[in-house]
Write an enzyme that holds these catalytic residues in place. Structure first.
Site, short mmCIF file in Angstrom:
data_model
loop_
_atom_site.label_atom_id
_atom_site.label_comp_id
_atom_site.label_asym_id
_atom_site.label_seq_id
_atom_site.Cartn_x
_atom_site.Cartn_y
_atom_site.Cartn_z
N GLY A 194 63.29 35.77 41.11
CA GLY A 194 64.19 34.71 41.54
C GLY A 194 64.67 34.92 42.96
O GLY A 194 64.69 33.98 43.77
N ARG B 121 63.39 26.95 53.11
CA ARG B 121 64.67 27.26 52.47
C ARG B 121 64.88 28.76 52.27
O ARG B 121 65.65 29.19 51.42
CB ARG B 121 64.78 26.54 51.12
CG ARG B 121 64.65 25.03 51.23
CD ARG B 121 64.90 24.34 49.92
NE ARG B 121 64.65 22.90 50.04
CZ ARG B 121 65.30 21.97 49.38
NH1 ARG B 121 66.24 22.30 48.52
NH2 ARG B 121 65.00 20.70 49.54
N ARG C 273 56.68 36.21 35.96
CA ARG C 273 58.08 36.28 36.41
C ARG C 273 58.55 37.72 36.33
O ARG C 273 58.28 38.43 35.35
CB ARG C 273 58.95 35.38 35.53
CG ARG C 273 60.44 35.61 35.68
CD ARG C 273 61.27 34.46 35.16
NE ARG C 273 62.61 34.88 34.74
CZ ARG C 273 63.57 35.30 35.54
NH1 ARG C 273 63.37 35.40 36.85
NH2 ARG C 273 64.76 35.64 35.04
N ASP D 225 72.49 44.05 32.90
CA ASP D 225 73.84 44.18 32.37
C ASP D 225 73.79 44.00 30.86
O ASP D 225 72.81 43.48 30.32
CB ASP D 225 74.78 43.15 33.01
CG ASP D 225 74.28 41.73 32.88
OD1 ASP D 225 74.75 41.02 31.98
OD2 ASP D 225 73.42 41.32 33.68
N HIS E 178 58.53 21.96 49.60
CA HIS E 178 59.20 23.23 49.29
C HIS E 178 58.40 24.45 49.73
O HIS E 178 58.85 25.58 49.55
CB HIS E 178 59.44 23.33 47.78
CG HIS E 178 59.98 22.06 47.19
ND1 HIS E 178 59.17 21.13 46.58
CD2 HIS E 178 61.23 21.56 47.17
CE1 HIS E 178 59.90 20.10 46.19
NE2 HIS E 178 61.15 20.33 46.54
N ARG F 42 64.10 40.15 46.70
CA ARG F 42 63.27 40.94 45.81
C ARG F 42 61.79 40.70 46.12
O ARG F 42 60.97 41.61 46.05
CB ARG F 42 63.58 40.64 44.35
CG ARG F 42 62.99 41.66 43.38
CD ARG F 42 63.37 41.36 41.93
NE ARG F 42 64.81 41.33 41.79
CZ ARG F 42 65.46 40.59 40.89
NH1 ARG F 42 64.79 39.80 40.07
NH2 ARG F 42 66.77 40.64 40.81
N SER G 45 65.75 39.58 36.05
CA SER G 45 66.80 40.39 35.42
C SER G 45 67.36 39.62 34.23
O SER G 45 67.22 38.40 34.13
CB SER G 45 67.91 40.70 36.41
OG SER G 45 68.48 39.51 36.93
N ARG H 40 69.95 45.39 41.80
CA ARG H 40 69.08 44.38 41.19
C ARG H 40 67.88 44.10 42.08
O ARG H 40 66.81 43.76 41.61
CB ARG H 40 69.86 43.08 40.96
CG ARG H 40 70.92 43.21 39.88
CD ARG H 40 71.64 41.89 39.68
NE ARG H 40 72.73 42.02 38.73
CZ ARG H 40 73.01 41.14 37.78
NH1 ARG H 40 72.27 40.06 37.65
NH2 ARG H 40 74.01 41.32 36.97
#
Length: 239
Positions: free
Chosen positions: A21, A44, A88, A207, A5, A25, A91, A220
């Protein structure tokens, strides 16, 4: 060494890694905050970068969405790349009027109904915890910067589009103790604790279930600068 990965060389990552994530970003942090940033992972398109923030090496690696994905990336960073700290930067959706759009949250725990931890190591509790060392450093730096970072439990859900079996969002909040919902922190905390490493979670409210306000997808990626700055300042304080 490279993994299935991650094609970064073994010494590619700094000891502290910021983990959004969204790969875009991660690119935004590298492009706007780091000097001499280099792209170290492209597998990926889950981008990873290492550069300098105020002269200190810092890395940022995307995790993808959900607990299995962050479980893979965090485990490999800790075990294959010598990373000590993962923060981390994500959002979350708010369950309470105390957390409004663009508020910054520091997770003091993560509740989940996920089978991630019990499948991985037999850990049966529904709550996992971040590193006290990292959280203390984040909160101290937030105070220095005048950032009103709100400490709370987060609800880590496996499902984004879900039939809640008749539960309202406030009932879910009461059952889990979570004031906001996201999809990764429980697995990150479990992985770090299992490996005796450090993990923390900073979130920006994107949100609200209370007000029904939402940020567009582009915002975001780009509107979480306060959270990003707080994570970066913490990273260099740990150096």
């Amino acid at each position: 060494m490279p993994t299935p990965h991650n094609n970064a060389p073994k010494d590619a990552y700094a000891k502290t890694v910021l983990m959004p994530g969204d790969p875009l970003r991660a690119k935004y942090v590298a492009d706007n905050f780091l000097s001499d940033a280099r792209l170290v992972n492209t597998v990926r398109n889950c981008f990873g970068y290492t550069g300098l923030y105020k002269g200190v090496p810092v890395s940022v690696q995307a995790s993808g969405m959900g607990m299995p994905s962050i479980g893979i990336y965090s485990y490999e960073l800790y075990t294959e790349y010598g990373v000590e700290n993962i923060i981390r930067i994500g959002s979350a959706g708010s369950y309470t009027p105390r957390l409004d759009i663009l508020d910054v949250v520091v997770a003091d725990s993560a509740y989940s109904d996920s089978s991630f931890a019990i499948t991985h190591s037999g850990y049966k509790d529904k709550v996992n915890y971040p590193s006290k060392t990292l959280n203390d450093a984040i909160l101290a730096k937030a105070s220095d910067l005048g950032i009103n970072a709100k400490l709370c439990r987060v609800h880590s859900s496996d499902i984004f589009y879900t039939d809640t079996n008749g539960e309202t969002f406030d009932q879910i909040a009461k059952r889990t103790g979570g004031e906001c919902v996201e999809m990764e922190s429980f697995a990150l905390f479990h992985t770090a604790n299992y490996l005796q490493k450090h993990a923390a979670c900073l979130l920006t409210i994107s949100d609200s279930f209370v007000s029904e306000k939402k940020l567009p997808a582009e915002d975001r990626q780009k509107s979480f600068r306060t959270m990003m700055q707080l994570a970066l300042e913490t990273a260099i304080a740990l150096h």
